[in-house]
Write an enzyme that holds these catalytic residues in place. Structure first.
Site, short mmCIF file in Angstrom:
data_model
loop_
_atom_site.label_atom_id
_atom_site.label_comp_id
_atom_site.label_asym_id
_atom_site.label_seq_id
_atom_site.Cartn_x
_atom_site.Cartn_y
_atom_site.Cartn_z
N SER A 144 0.70 -1.10 0.04
CA SER A 144 0.03 0.05 0.13
C SER A 144 0.89 1.40 -0.05
CB SER A 144 -1.01 -0.04 1.32
OG SER A 144 -2.23 -0.78 0.88
N LYS A 175 3.43 6.41 4.81
CA LYS A 175 2.26 5.45 4.32
C LYS A 175 3.15 4.20 4.66
CE LYS A 175 -1.42 4.08 2.49
NZ LYS A 175 -1.22 2.83 3.91
N GLY A 181 2.80 0.07 4.54
CA GLY A 181 2.45 -1.04 3.38
C GLY A 181 2.73 -2.52 3.94
#
Length: 272
Positions: free
Chosen positions: A54, A202, A204
């Site tokens: 992600s 972010k 992931g």
């Protein structure tokens, strides 16, 4: 393994210990200056490519804003449809806008964007911004690149490439409009780890495939990539871990938790 001279023995121990309590090994910790890209801290294998999972949403957001698919932090609003992936629970169901998509890592929203862009356009944009191998073919023989190329499939990127992409995003030096890059930067969630720093990044997480196509849930990859700022100083970071046994929860969330906790100590050393 690479250990840059800027690291003390104590810092190296922190980096390599990683999140040992959660039985994950740190593959790479990389911090570079956001302006000139000079390495400030580097430990581990930062050049081997793995799935971005992600973390790809940051690049997809920049491309989406550039292509006019995304219009702002709250537009467009798309509504979950039965049959779309919903393993993220309630935050993935109902109405989702770009800010919500990024915060809760809503996979079906990414998939709709990918389908609107198409394979050729995605690969063209990914190559232009230097995003890993820019391969959106998906699983061999499955024709599923627009649904999962970035999730333990064909798209792969190294921590160093992650950092270079983010440096370009922050410096507005990617072959995208300044507006698109600024809008993508603006929807990335931030956290304050202490000592006057603010981190934006972010997570992931994804599991590698075995030869028979099943997922090896004991070897999950976890990412936390982004940037950190204190006063006028801004740096880019990439942390990649890989589980050594099966664990509860997302390896990406655990990677973020560990790096945020370690950040004041690490930053105190490279910021001298």
């Amino acid at each position: 393994m690479i250990i840059k001279p800027v690291l003390s023995a104590a810092t190296t121990l922190i980096l390599l210990a990683g999140i040992g309590a959660a039985q994950a090994g740190v593959v790479c910790t990389l911090v570079i200056d956001s302006q000139d890209g000079a390495p400030l801290l580097e430990a581990g294998d930062c050049d081997s490519r793995v799935t971005p999972a992600s973390t790809f949403k940051v690049a997809l957001a920049a491309i989406g804003f550039e292509e006019g698919i995304l219009a702002g932090p709250h537009a467009p609003v798309w509504t979950y449809a039965k049959g779309e992936v919903d393993w993220g629970g309630d935050p993935w169901r109902g109405d989702v806008d770009p800010a919500w998509w990024m915060k809760y890592s809503v996979v079906w929203y990414s998939q709709r964007m990918a389908r609107k862009l198409g394979t050729a356009r995605l690969e063209e944009r990914a190559r232009a911004i230097g995003y890993g191998n820019a391969d959106f073919s998906g699983d061999p023989g499955k024709d599923n690149g627009l649904e999962r190329a970035w999730i333990a499939s064909s798209l792969k990127i190294s921590p160093r490439e992650q950092a270079r992409f983010l440096q370009g995003l922050l410096n507005r030096s990617l072959p995208l409009s300044e507006a698109a890059m600024a809008q993508a930067e603006g929807i990335v969630e931030s956290v304050e780890p202490g000592a006057g720093w603010r981190m934006a990044g972010k997570t992931g997480g994804a599991y590698p495939r075995r030869a028979d196509g099943s997922f090896d849930r004991s070897r999950g990859h976890g990412w936390f990539v982004g940037w950190a700022q204190k006063g006028a100083r801004r740096v880019v970071f990439a942390r990649l871990v890989q589980d050594e046994s099966r664990q509860r929860g997302s390896p990406g969330i655990r990677a973020r938790k560990a790096l945020v906790a370690q950040w004041p100590e690490l930053a105190a050393r490279f910021a001298r």
